[in-house]
Design an enzyme around this catalytic site. Structure first.
Site, PDB file in Angstrom:
ATOM      1  N   LYS A 128       0.841  -1.187   0.000  1.00  0.00           N
ATOM      2  CA  LYS A 128       0.000   0.000   0.000  1.00  0.00           C
ATOM      3  C   LYS A 128       0.882   1.245   0.000  1.00  0.00           C
ATOM      4  O   LYS A 128       2.009   1.145   0.494  1.00  0.00           O
ATOM      5  CB  LYS A 128      -0.972   0.028   1.185  1.00  0.00           C
ATOM      6  CG  LYS A 128      -0.408  -0.332   2.566  1.00  0.00           C
ATOM      7  CD  LYS A 128       0.703   0.415   3.199  1.00  0.00           C
ATOM      8  CE  LYS A 128       0.597   1.867   3.468  1.00  0.00           C
ATOM      9  NZ  LYS A 128       1.803   2.435   4.120  1.00  0.00           N
ATOM     10  N   TYR A 213      -4.226   3.827   6.446  1.00  0.00           N
ATOM     11  CA  TYR A 213      -4.753   3.047   7.579  1.00  0.00           C
ATOM     12  C   TYR A 213      -6.037   3.666   8.116  1.00  0.00           C
ATOM     13  O   TYR A 213      -6.988   2.954   8.456  1.00  0.00           O
ATOM     14  CB  TYR A 213      -3.700   2.935   8.692  1.00  0.00           C
ATOM     15  CG  TYR A 213      -2.522   2.096   8.269  1.00  0.00           C
ATOM     16  CD1 TYR A 213      -2.592   0.709   8.317  1.00  0.00           C
ATOM     17  CD2 TYR A 213      -1.368   2.682   7.784  1.00  0.00           C
ATOM     18  CE1 TYR A 213      -1.527  -0.070   7.905  1.00  0.00           C
ATOM     19  CE2 TYR A 213      -0.288   1.920   7.364  1.00  0.00           C
ATOM     20  CZ  TYR A 213      -0.372   0.542   7.426  1.00  0.00           C
ATOM     21  OH  TYR A 213       0.676  -0.236   7.002  1.00  0.00           O
TER      22      TYR A 213
HETATM   23  P1  NAD Z   1      12.418   1.663   2.239  1.00  0.00           P
HETATM   24  O1  NAD Z   1      12.925   2.999   1.812  1.00  0.00           O
HETATM   25  O2  NAD Z   1      12.896   1.130   3.521  1.00  0.00           O
HETATM   26  O3  NAD Z   1      12.711   0.580   1.109  1.00  0.00           O
HETATM   27  C1  NAD Z   1      12.501   0.845  -0.256  1.00  0.00           C
HETATM   28  C2  NAD Z   1      13.306  -0.111  -1.099  1.00  0.00           C
HETATM   29  O4  NAD Z   1      13.172   0.266  -2.468  1.00  0.00           O
HETATM   30  C3  NAD Z   1      14.817  -0.091  -0.775  1.00  0.00           C
HETATM   31  O5  NAD Z   1      15.328  -1.390  -0.854  1.00  0.00           O
HETATM   32  C4  NAD Z   1      15.391   0.768  -1.909  1.00  0.00           C
HETATM   33  O6  NAD Z   1      16.734   0.472  -2.205  1.00  0.00           O
HETATM   34  C5  NAD Z   1      14.477   0.378  -3.048  1.00  0.00           C
HETATM   35  N1  NAD Z   1      14.450   1.369  -4.143  1.00  0.00           N
HETATM   36  C6  NAD Z   1      14.524   1.084  -5.446  1.00  0.00           C
HETATM   37  N2  NAD Z   1      14.496   2.193  -6.173  1.00  0.00           N
HETATM   38  C7  NAD Z   1      14.439   3.229  -5.320  1.00  0.00           C
HETATM   39  C8  NAD Z   1      14.403   4.641  -5.481  1.00  0.00           C
HETATM   40  N3  NAD Z   1      14.415   5.218  -6.692  1.00  0.00           N
HETATM   41  N4  NAD Z   1      14.346   5.403  -4.382  1.00  0.00           N
HETATM   42  C9  NAD Z   1      14.283   4.855  -3.142  1.00  0.00           C
HETATM   43  N5  NAD Z   1      14.317   3.517  -2.925  1.00  0.00           N
HETATM   44  C10 NAD Z   1      14.386   2.705  -4.006  1.00  0.00           C
HETATM   45  O7  NAD Z   1      10.824   1.785   2.215  1.00  0.00           O
HETATM   46  P2  NAD Z   1       9.800   0.816   2.958  1.00  0.00           P
HETATM   47  O8  NAD Z   1       9.437   1.399   4.278  1.00  0.00           O
HETATM   48  O9  NAD Z   1      10.308  -0.564   2.926  1.00  0.00           O
HETATM   49  O10 NAD Z   1       8.500   0.962   2.032  1.00  0.00           O
HETATM   50  C11 NAD Z   1       8.360   0.256   0.821  1.00  0.00           C
HETATM   51  C12 NAD Z   1       6.870   0.096   0.499  1.00  0.00           C
HETATM   52  O11 NAD Z   1       6.255  -0.672   1.511  1.00  0.00           O
HETATM   53  C13 NAD Z   1       6.106   1.416   0.453  1.00  0.00           C
HETATM   54  O12 NAD Z   1       5.144   1.385  -0.561  1.00  0.00           O
HETATM   55  C14 NAD Z   1       5.413   1.487   1.797  1.00  0.00           C
HETATM   56  O13 NAD Z   1       4.201   2.224   1.777  1.00  0.00           O
HETATM   57  C15 NAD Z   1       5.158   0.024   2.085  1.00  0.00           C
HETATM   58  N6  NAD Z   1       5.126  -0.284   3.533  1.00  0.00           N
HETATM   59  C16 NAD Z   1       4.091  -0.985   4.015  1.00  0.00           C
HETATM   60  C17 NAD Z   1       4.037  -1.278   5.353  1.00  0.00           C
HETATM   61  C18 NAD Z   1       2.886  -2.088   5.887  1.00  0.00           C
HETATM   62  O14 NAD Z   1       2.774  -2.211   7.106  1.00  0.00           O
HETATM   63  N7  NAD Z   1       2.068  -2.676   5.038  1.00  0.00           N
HETATM   64  C19 NAD Z   1       5.031  -0.851   6.217  1.00  0.00           C
HETATM   65  C20 NAD Z   1       6.103  -0.151   5.689  1.00  0.00           C
HETATM   66  C21 NAD Z   1       6.138   0.132   4.332  1.00  0.00           C
END
Ligand code: NAD
Length: 364
Positions: A128, A213
């Site tokens: 999401k 949420y």
């Molecule tokens: P994060 O920044 O920790 O991870 C993002 C990943 O994408 C990294 O591995 C990064 O290297 C990669 N990536 C590839 N291309 C990129 C770019 N151009 N810029 C930045 N990063 C890039 O983020 P996250 O917290 O893991 O979030 C990722 C997704 O998961 C989002 O859509 C977020 O909304 C979702 N999320 C959902 C929940 C949940 O509880 N369902 C919790 C956290 C995050």
């Protein structure tokens, strides 16, 4: 005319797609997942959860960082041949160990990787918010339909025991006729360089992240679809964190029954709360939608009773979510939180932004 090597390779690739797409998931084989995006959520939260799954296993990784991918592969028993970069991602079509691609990338990359995964003959679990626009969400649904693949959104609260019990109690009339819901979600963003604060990657501010949420809770707790939204935003644009995206946004949803939901998301305070009020009582969750440690109360006439829900369908909400997708593929049923469910939220999110921008209520 001699057959070119390129033609042979293309034919082989399309055969691989067709055989992967046509291959049913055998009952005795767990579904294989490829995680795309080894960040906080994909690697930190989801990867370890396969140990809690009965019907799913981690079989591939997609990352822009080969060293990180190799270390993760060694830790989770993923073979080196099943590590892909963003450039080689489409070759996943030929990997019979991958049934589902789990997109854990920044929001603006969800559509591209969902569509590429579907074209590679894989089912898709997408985090999401589903996308950064309604148009993208519709294109994702169309691509998965065209490839006859399932699409599920990572709405983990639909597998979380407190939220499941709250939904059950609300439907069973524990609060009586539902009149009002309040939900606020937020956390403090401290680093202005994070992708969540860059519009091109996030598609928006707190609404695109924690706001989902509050919006989801309003819909699954009332069991209704809103007919009107009125929103307003409050952001200090001189704050370097909020040069591109909103901090705080508040919106009212009006439901056909006359019930109202007052929702909020923000990036400048920590909050995680859902309160449902009906003519016979209330159901309250705080924290409501965390990974763990959620709590719930029901109450009448000012007296509150803490509720411990029965265990969920799996050891954790994440395992429940992963296994639900695996079982949906096996049985042919639609996932309970399908692409269409994500699209409904995207339509409301666009209406919330429109309402805040134009200072008027928007009919849905
Ligand atoms: P994060 O920044 O920790 O991870 C993002 C990943 O994408 C990294 O591995 C990064 O290297 C990669 N990536 C590839 N291309 C990129 C770019 N151009 N810029 C930045 N990063 C890039 O983020 P996250 O917290 O893991 O979030 C990722 C997704 O998961 C989002 O859509 C977020 O909304 C979702 N999320 C959902 C929940 C949940 O509880 N369902 C919790 C956290 C995050």
């Amino acid at each position: 005319m001699p057959i070119e090597r390129r033609d042979l390779l293309l034919a082989a690739a399309s055969l691989a797609v067709a055989s992967a797409a046509g291959r049913a998931l055998a009952a005795d084989r767990p579904a294989g997942y490829a995680i795309v995006g080894l960040g906080t959520y994909g690697l930190g939260v989801i990867a370890p959860q396969f140990a809690n799954c009965r019907h799913s296993r981690l079989t591939a990784l997609v990352s822009g960082d080969p060293a990180k991918a190799r270390a993760a592969a060694a830790r989770y028993g993923v073979p080196e041949r099943s590590i892909y970069s963003y450039e080689t991602f489409d070759q996943i079509a030929g990997n019979p160990d991958v049934d589902i691609v789990y997109v854990c990338l920044p929001n603006s990359m969800h559509a591209e990787y969902t569509i590429r995964a579907a074209k590679a003959g894989k089912h898709v679990m997408c985090e999401k918010p589903m996308a950064v626009s309604v148009a993208e969400a519709e294109a994702m649904i169309a691509a998965c339909k065209a490839a006859d693949r399932k699409l599920m959104i990572g709405y983990r609260c639909h597998f979380e025991p407190y939220n499941l019990e709250a939904m059950r109690l609300a439907r069973a009339g524990a609060a009586g006729k539902i009149r009002y819901l309040r939900s606020e979600h937020g956390f403090i963003q401290s680093d202005p360089s994070k992708w969540r604060l860059k519009r091109a990657l996030s598609g928006g501010g707190s609404l695109m992240d924690m706001g989902v949420y509050s919006l989801q809770a309003a819909r699954y707790m009332t069991g209704e679809e809103p007919i009107e939204v009125a929103a307003r935003e409050s952001t200090d644009r001189s704050d370097p964190r909020f040069a591109e995206v909103e901090d705080m946004i508040e919106w009212l949803l009006k439901f056909p029954s006359g019930a109202i939901a007052s929702c909020l998301s923000m990036y400048s305070a920590n909050q995680n709360h859902v309160l449902l009020m009906g003519d016979k009582g209330r159901i309250e969750l705080e924290p409501a939608t965390r990974y763990d440690g959620n709590r719930m109360w029901t109450g009448r006439d000012g007296r509150a009773q803490e509720i411990t829900p029965p265990p969920g369908p799996a050891p954790t909400q994440f395992a429940g979510q992963l296994d639900h997708m695996a079982q949906s593929i096996r049985t042919g049923a639609e996932p309970i939180v399908s692409g269409e469910e994500g699209l409904r939220d995207m339509k409301i999110i666009e209406a919330i932004y429109l309402s805040a921008r134009e200072g008027r209520a928007v009919r849905l």
